[in-house]
Write an enzyme that holds these catalytic residues in place. Sequence first.
Site, PDB file in Angstrom:
ATOM      1  N   ARG A 251      -6.146  -2.600  -4.310  1.00  0.00           N
ATOM      2  CA  ARG A 251      -7.963  -2.448  -4.191  1.00  0.00           C
ATOM      3  C   ARG A 251      -8.659  -1.857  -3.642  1.00  0.00           C
ATOM      4  NH1 ARG A 251      -9.434  -7.330  -0.610  1.00  0.00           N
ATOM      5  NH2 ARG A 251      -8.089  -8.157  -2.417  1.00  0.00           N
ATOM      6  N   HIS A 281       3.863  -4.732  -4.047  1.00  0.00           N
ATOM      7  CA  HIS A 281       3.681  -3.326  -2.868  1.00  0.00           C
ATOM      8  C   HIS A 281       4.611  -2.740  -2.156  1.00  0.00           C
ATOM      9  CE1 HIS A 281       2.125  -3.417   1.960  1.00  0.00           C
ATOM     10  NE2 HIS A 281       1.004  -2.662   1.235  1.00  0.00           N
ATOM     11  N   ARG A 410      -0.579  -4.466  15.690  1.00  0.00           N
ATOM     12  CA  ARG A 410      -1.997  -3.833  15.543  1.00  0.00           C
ATOM     13  C   ARG A 410      -3.382  -4.425  15.023  1.00  0.00           C
ATOM     14  NH1 ARG A 410      -4.928  -1.475  10.853  1.00  0.00           N
ATOM     15  NH2 ARG A 410      -2.681  -1.781   9.790  1.00  0.00           N
TER      16      ARG A 410
END
Length: 558
Positions: A251, A281, A410
């Site tokens: 994206r 990915h 995170r």
Amino acid sequence: NLALNLLVSLRYPGGSANHYARVKVPMVKGIAPRFLNIDDSNIYVKLEDVVSNNLDLLFPGMEITSCELFRATRNAVVEMEEEEADDLLAMIETELRDRHFAPIVRLQVEQDMNPTHRGMLAAELGLDEAADVFGVESMMAMRDLFTIAGLDFPELHDPPHKPVEHTRLVHDSRNIFHIIRDRGALLLQHPYESFTTSVERFLRTASEDPKVLAIKMTLYRTSEDSAIVESLVNASRNGKQVAVLVELKARFDEAANIRWARRMEQAGIHVTYGVIGLKTHSKVILVVRKDYNGLRRYAHIGTGNYHAGTAHLYCDLGMLTCDEEIAKDLTELFNYLTGYSPPPRYRKILTSPYTLKKALIEKIDREIKNHSKAAPGLIQFKMNALEDVDITRALYRASRAGVKVDLIVRDTCRLRPGLPGLTESTQVIGVTGRFLEHARIYYFRNKGNEEYFIGSADLMKRNLESRVEVVTPVEDAKLRQELRLIIDVQLSSRKHVWEMQSDGSYIERKDTSSKKTLSPQETFIQLAQKRMAAASKHQQAKLRQKLLNHFHNRLKNN
């Protein structure tokens, strides 16, 4: 999409009827930036403030009654019928053009915008005011503040950071494949260690080495002036078989990836676009080389993109290896990704969407089964997000059974620590700093037969079920020590560490020590520099053990 706009309310002199105009804030890179510098001073004014205070020049003779800032966000997620596409690249290009006209999914307005104007905008744009319109108290488009953050005020910046070379590579000018073959796997820690002299060197050497026969690689994102792509093109020109899987659906990098795909195709590289219905990915390079004793395969498996820019800003891990079973696994993975072979069963690596989620849940359940007072269980995960429901439930089960669960997350985390009778043995922390924490580490004590894994996958439904991800075991004892050091440093640090509370909120840890303490990232910068100094004196092994003992003891005393 995401442009800043002014809703101007105005009327004719002496008139009572309001008229409305939309004025787009005309930001143009290099010509009209968001922040305008006043007389070469350190004073900056926002462009929208300049426009709003000079509307009389745009609407001469009109009475300006109000001026309010807003911006719309269009949908960037478009469901494509990949199976029906004759040309996936052409379909993505069409989707990129259509993105400018995609449905609006969010409207941001000034917090104190006139309620009538707010409702009018929502109606004009076909939005549900209650669900789709958001008042913004702070500045919109805050990423533009990078301009201010980049101003030359050394006293307000972190000290300049320059990655050091990996200690196994810096003093060894031999072919990098000989180093890996003779001395074993290497663990790379970016941005503390150089991406250029490790990953880029690995691929550049592969492109030039006459004994290299083939290169296969997955490419999710790369930099504008990519040395990675240049090495692949050079390899093809040098007569090597080069196959690259380019993820066109990365994206906001779709256009760049289309350009790179065409560039590589023109150079004779076999470019494919992955498996229908899945995003690729994973971060993997496989090199086939004719060694002195036959064919040998070398690999890089990482947590971060092959992007020199983000390698300076993101904390990521990678492993260079010639492990025979991992290489066989990756060969079968590429056969699946670039051909029509069915999803294989792997020897060592864990992959999404077929084996990773199931394997992680089985390992969590094994930790529960093995847990006892004499041999307490321990699960430690470092990742960007924990969102998958099944993994979260498995971790709740483990914590309820008494297994200690340490999570370094995170971003999103669905599990809450400290709930009585449920997650009393769990802690969740987040680490902040000058770099973005992006690495993934998965650790299981496994009754003393410890397991460490690194890879590209976060524990999110999309990563585990809708993407091709690769997670590899780390079996070398020295590399495991490095991973143990990363985990222990982050869990034991008091600076730039935030602890999740049982209600889901976070509280920053307070440093109660009278001595100056370092944040995890400051610690790793210092450790990388110490390793470099020690490497020249052949003292690295002693230093590693000393550091490991120090942080392990600090963690026990916390």
